[in-house]
Scaffold this active site. Sequence first.
Site, mmCIF file in Angstrom:
data_model
loop_
_atom_site.group_PDB
_atom_site.id
_atom_site.type_symbol
_atom_site.label_atom_id
_atom_site.label_comp_id
_atom_site.label_asym_id
_atom_site.label_seq_id
_atom_site.Cartn_x
_atom_site.Cartn_y
_atom_site.Cartn_z
ATOM 1 N N ARG A 319 23.594 -10.401 -52.814
ATOM 2 C CA ARG A 319 23.555 -11.068 -54.108
ATOM 3 C C ARG A 319 24.502 -10.327 -55.056
ATOM 4 O O ARG A 319 24.532 -9.088 -55.077
ATOM 5 C CB ARG A 319 22.137 -11.068 -54.703
ATOM 6 C CG ARG A 319 21.228 -12.121 -54.111
ATOM 7 C CD ARG A 319 21.678 -13.553 -54.485
ATOM 8 N NE ARG A 319 20.857 -14.594 -53.895
ATOM 9 C CZ ARG A 319 21.117 -15.206 -52.740
ATOM 10 N NH1 ARG A 319 22.168 -14.869 -52.022
ATOM 11 N NH2 ARG A 319 20.331 -16.177 -52.307
ATOM 12 N N GLU A 348 27.792 -17.744 -60.363
ATOM 13 C CA GLU A 348 28.488 -18.562 -59.359
ATOM 14 C C GLU A 348 28.676 -19.989 -59.847
ATOM 15 O O GLU A 348 27.716 -20.578 -60.331
ATOM 16 C CB GLU A 348 27.712 -18.540 -58.038
ATOM 17 C CG GLU A 348 27.684 -17.147 -57.431
ATOM 18 C CD GLU A 348 27.002 -17.073 -56.069
ATOM 19 O OE1 GLU A 348 26.503 -18.106 -55.585
ATOM 20 O OE2 GLU A 348 26.974 -15.976 -55.504
ATOM 21 N N HIS A 367 30.380 -17.986 -51.486
ATOM 22 C CA HIS A 367 28.988 -17.963 -51.014
ATOM 23 C C HIS A 367 28.858 -18.739 -49.694
ATOM 24 O O HIS A 367 28.118 -19.722 -49.602
ATOM 25 C CB HIS A 367 28.060 -18.542 -52.088
ATOM 26 C CG HIS A 367 26.632 -18.112 -51.919
ATOM 27 N ND1 HIS A 367 25.810 -17.845 -52.983
ATOM 28 C CD2 HIS A 367 25.873 -17.914 -50.820
ATOM 29 C CE1 HIS A 367 24.617 -17.506 -52.540
ATOM 30 N NE2 HIS A 367 24.633 -17.539 -51.224
HETATM 31 N N1 LIG Z 1 25.484 -14.862 -48.705
HETATM 32 C C1 LIG Z 1 24.611 -15.669 -48.166
HETATM 33 O O1 LIG Z 1 24.888 -16.839 -47.953
HETATM 34 C C2 LIG Z 1 23.278 -15.145 -47.765
HETATM 35 C C3 LIG Z 1 22.703 -14.122 -48.476
HETATM 36 N N2 LIG Z 1 21.484 -13.628 -48.119
HETATM 37 C C4 LIG Z 1 20.953 -12.495 -48.900
HETATM 38 O O2 LIG Z 1 20.979 -11.329 -48.070
HETATM 39 C C5 LIG Z 1 19.933 -10.423 -48.470
HETATM 40 C C6 LIG Z 1 19.154 -9.946 -47.270
HETATM 41 O O3 LIG Z 1 18.492 -11.024 -46.663
HETATM 42 P P1 LIG Z 1 17.487 -10.771 -45.445
HETATM 43 O O4 LIG Z 1 18.035 -9.734 -44.554
HETATM 44 O O5 LIG Z 1 17.160 -12.103 -44.911
HETATM 45 O O6 LIG Z 1 16.220 -10.164 -46.234
HETATM 46 P P2 LIG Z 1 15.152 -9.105 -45.689
HETATM 47 O O7 LIG Z 1 14.017 -9.171 -46.630
HETATM 48 O O8 LIG Z 1 14.907 -9.344 -44.230
HETATM 49 O O9 LIG Z 1 15.890 -7.676 -45.836
HETATM 50 C C7 LIG Z 1 16.071 -7.011 -47.044
HETATM 51 C C8 LIG Z 1 15.871 -5.502 -46.782
HETATM 52 O O10 LIG Z 1 16.225 -4.774 -47.951
HETATM 53 C C9 LIG Z 1 15.332 -3.665 -48.053
HETATM 54 N N3 LIG Z 1 15.306 -3.095 -49.392
HETATM 55 C C10 LIG Z 1 14.479 -3.385 -50.430
HETATM 56 N N4 LIG Z 1 14.769 -2.614 -51.489
HETATM 57 C C11 LIG Z 1 15.800 -1.823 -51.111
HETATM 58 C C12 LIG Z 1 16.543 -0.808 -51.767
HETATM 59 N N5 LIG Z 1 16.282 -0.472 -53.030
HETATM 60 N N6 LIG Z 1 17.524 -0.190 -51.085
HETATM 61 C C13 LIG Z 1 17.797 -0.529 -49.804
HETATM 62 N N7 LIG Z 1 17.126 -1.486 -49.137
HETATM 63 C C14 LIG Z 1 16.148 -2.126 -49.778
HETATM 64 C C15 LIG Z 1 13.998 -4.215 -47.615
HETATM 65 O O11 LIG Z 1 13.135 -3.169 -47.191
HETATM 66 C C16 LIG Z 1 14.424 -5.114 -46.455
HETATM 67 O O12 LIG Z 1 14.358 -4.406 -45.229
HETATM 68 C C17 LIG Z 1 19.103 -11.201 -49.521
HETATM 69 O O13 LIG Z 1 19.526 -10.802 -50.802
HETATM 70 C C18 LIG Z 1 19.503 -12.655 -49.291
HETATM 71 O O14 LIG Z 1 19.316 -13.426 -50.447
HETATM 72 C C19 LIG Z 1 20.791 -14.106 -47.045
HETATM 73 C C20 LIG Z 1 21.312 -15.141 -46.309
HETATM 74 C C21 LIG Z 1 22.586 -15.774 -46.629
HETATM 75 O O1 LIG Z 2 19.950 -18.203 -47.991
HETATM 76 C C1 LIG Z 2 20.476 -17.595 -48.909
HETATM 77 O O2 LIG Z 2 19.887 -16.691 -49.573
HETATM 78 C C2 LIG Z 2 21.833 -17.898 -49.270
HETATM 79 O O3 LIG Z 2 22.368 -17.182 -50.090
HETATM 80 C C3 LIG Z 2 22.490 -19.102 -48.684
HETATM 81 O O4 LIG Z 2 22.861 -19.967 -49.740
HETATM 82 P P1 LIG Z 2 23.304 -21.500 -49.482
HETATM 83 O O5 LIG Z 2 22.141 -22.216 -48.906
HETATM 84 O O6 LIG Z 2 24.442 -21.472 -48.514
HETATM 85 O O7 LIG Z 2 23.709 -22.040 -50.806
#
Ligand SMILES: NC(=O)C1=CN([C@@H]2O[C@H](COP(=O)(O)OP(=O)(O)OC[C@H]3O[C@@H](n4cnc5c(N)ncnc54)[C@H](O)[C@@H]3O)[C@@H](O)[C@H]2O)C=CC1
Ligand SMILES: O=C(O)C(=O)COP(=O)(O)O
Length: 631
Positions: A319, A348, A367
């Site tokens: 994010r 965004e 994104h």
């Molecule tokens: N760019 C995109 O299209 C996408 C972005 N994302 C984003 O990616 C991120 C991760 O998603 P997931 O792996 O599915 O979530 P998740 O919940 O599986 O992993 C997040 C991890 O961060 C850790 N965490 C919490 N506070 C922390 C800190 N202060 N320092 C270090 N680690 C910490 C948690 O313990 C957890 O293991 C989210 O912000 C999500 O919104 C996810 C999917 C697509």
């Molecule tokens: O799943 C998320 O957290 C994402 O950031 C993916 O975003 P999107 O569905 O591709 O707009």
Amino acid sequence: MAATSISSATNKLTNQKLAFSPQRKSPNTSSTHLSFSHSSISLQKVSISADFKSLNPRASTISNVLKTVQQAEQVSKSLDLDSVAGSTKPTVLVSEKLGEAGLDLLRSFGNVECLYNLSPDELCSKISECDALIVRSGTKVTRQVFEAAKGRLKVVGRAGVGIDNVDLQAATEFGCLVVNAPTANTIAAAEHGIALLAGMARNVAQADASIKAGKWLRNKYVGVSMVGKTLAVMGFGKVGSEVARRAKGLGMNVIAHDPYAPADRARALGVELVSFDQAISTADFVSLHMPLTPATNKVFNDATFAKMKKGVRIINVARGGVIDEDALVRALENGTVAQAALDVFSEEPPSKDSKLVQHENVTVTPHLGASTKEAQEGVAVEIAEAVVGALKGELSATAVNAPMVPPEILSELAPYVILAEKLGRLAVQLVAGGSGIQSVKVVYRSSRDPDSLDTRLLRAMITKGIIEPISDAHINLVNADFTAKQKGLRISEERVLIDSSPENPIQSIQVQISNVQSKFASALSENGNISIEGEVKYGIPHLTRVGPFSVDVSLEGNLILCRQVDQPGMIGRVGNILGESNVNVSFMSVGRVVKRTKALMAIGVDEEPDKDTLRKIGEVSAIEEFVFLDL
Ligand SMILES: NC(=O)C1=CN([C@@H]2O[C@H](COP(=O)(O)OP(=O)(O)OC[C@H]3O[C@@H](n4cnc5c(N)ncnc54)[C@H](O)[C@@H]3O)[C@@H](O)[C@H]2O)C=CC1
Ligand SMILES: O=C(O)C(=O)COP(=O)(O)O
């Protein structure tokens, strides 16, 4: 192990019973108002705006419960789908591109309208004809949308993980369930992180643009190799661990920082879990995969960039808000950061003339982390199933704002709900940073037949208390077990049958965390587990045991725990230090194991003492250890 309670407020509090009564404000509105009266804590007529995510961890716990109750009422009402299932098919509005398989599933159940690129006004005028809305990150589901829905909208489905574009508080107030699809795009996001890493290392985007501009710049775009370089994965969750796995395949040395990830999961991938500072100061590449929470907001800033290795390269597929973007521009300009590859932005789309986006050493994508055909098909099916299930009134494993417990059970369990969440919140704060929590045991002492004591809500609230301070997960009855499992957290429960009044559903709740180190050794019981116990006394949750020490302190405000040599004058000394700093003490309780040896003092404080005050407490010679806990 006697406990002595010292508080001017104790008598007042214990003589008053907490009154609790859900009431509908008006028959023609879906919002519920609850009244709650307790003169000593002057909480009367609380109007609720419920949303677990937006809760300030220090906000009133009573309002938390009210929110929980209100949510249950609203959700059970909103999911009473006779009106939908009976006469007409439900209408589902899909406001952003969704995979066909998901659309097919939705069409088999209801009327589906795909209307992309609606303006906020257009969305508001359409929404009152819809029972469900499915969005991705591009649609802002604001309070105005819920208002305009006039009570018809029953569920919002977020086809992805992040739900920062949905006003959860408003959704809950309007009795609208929000569900997401947390697993289907993990691999896509991880692959995009690796694509950005490799593309950045070899200047793919810049070189491509230069050829298209008629140039042939072989010397300018000499890249850096990835093999043998150190990658720091910040956030070792679903996406972070998949990035780590892939980076290992590229021959990179992978370290990770995640205070809450279990070390054995990292070890299994050959990844070392390290401190934040160690990660950022030793890495050649830093890849961000933590959620955006108050703790991670702008965690990459001038101070943290200054600790990084000169010439570090940064990838962000998490994010935008975890980076202070102005500070990143400064770090790029002074050479601390050699390059950045960004998929996400604090706003965004970012403005066209953003210095960050325009910087020649920055590669950007709009994104796209979740945007693969496969992930979008998977997410579409995952969200369609969740939305259809919700419209049928089924429990959803990915609901983010809705506990589903009958109101009569909720009202009986209400004070225990507060106690459970507080115990979870306290227990997690006693864990030393770096020791991943894997195993939690909850022991309920009750005279009720186990079959007539439904502890799902209490377990959910303990899970909420443990997980929410350390993640952006929204925990409720529906998703607690699911989220705990995802995070590798095993919660086991034990019921101890006791002989007491069956009127009280529970005598005490004990939370034990095993196989971790504690930052407050006195919280460890004989078997080495962190162990705390609480009871509800006259409707108020109390902490009654810390490790082997009996105490008795009402769980309100904040708490200081001190272990000291048991000797006269300690209460006065610590009380004076707090008083001099204008910190109001609400309760004090001293428990000891053996007279004149060690004692544990639990002090409830209304305000958070500043560092200097805490230092002074630590300097009192008889105090052997102390900890400040935010309730
Ligand atoms: N760019 C995109 O299209 C996408 C972005 N994302 C984003 O990616 C991120 C991760 O998603 P997931 O792996 O599915 O979530 P998740 O919940 O599986 O992993 C997040 C991890 O961060 C850790 N965490 C919490 N506070 C922390 C800190 N202060 N320092 C270090 N680690 C910490 C948690 O313990 C957890 O293991 C989210 O912000 C999500 O919104 C996810 C999917 C697509
Ligand atoms: O799943 C998320 O957290 C994402 O950031 C993916 O975003 P999107 O569905 O591709 O707009």
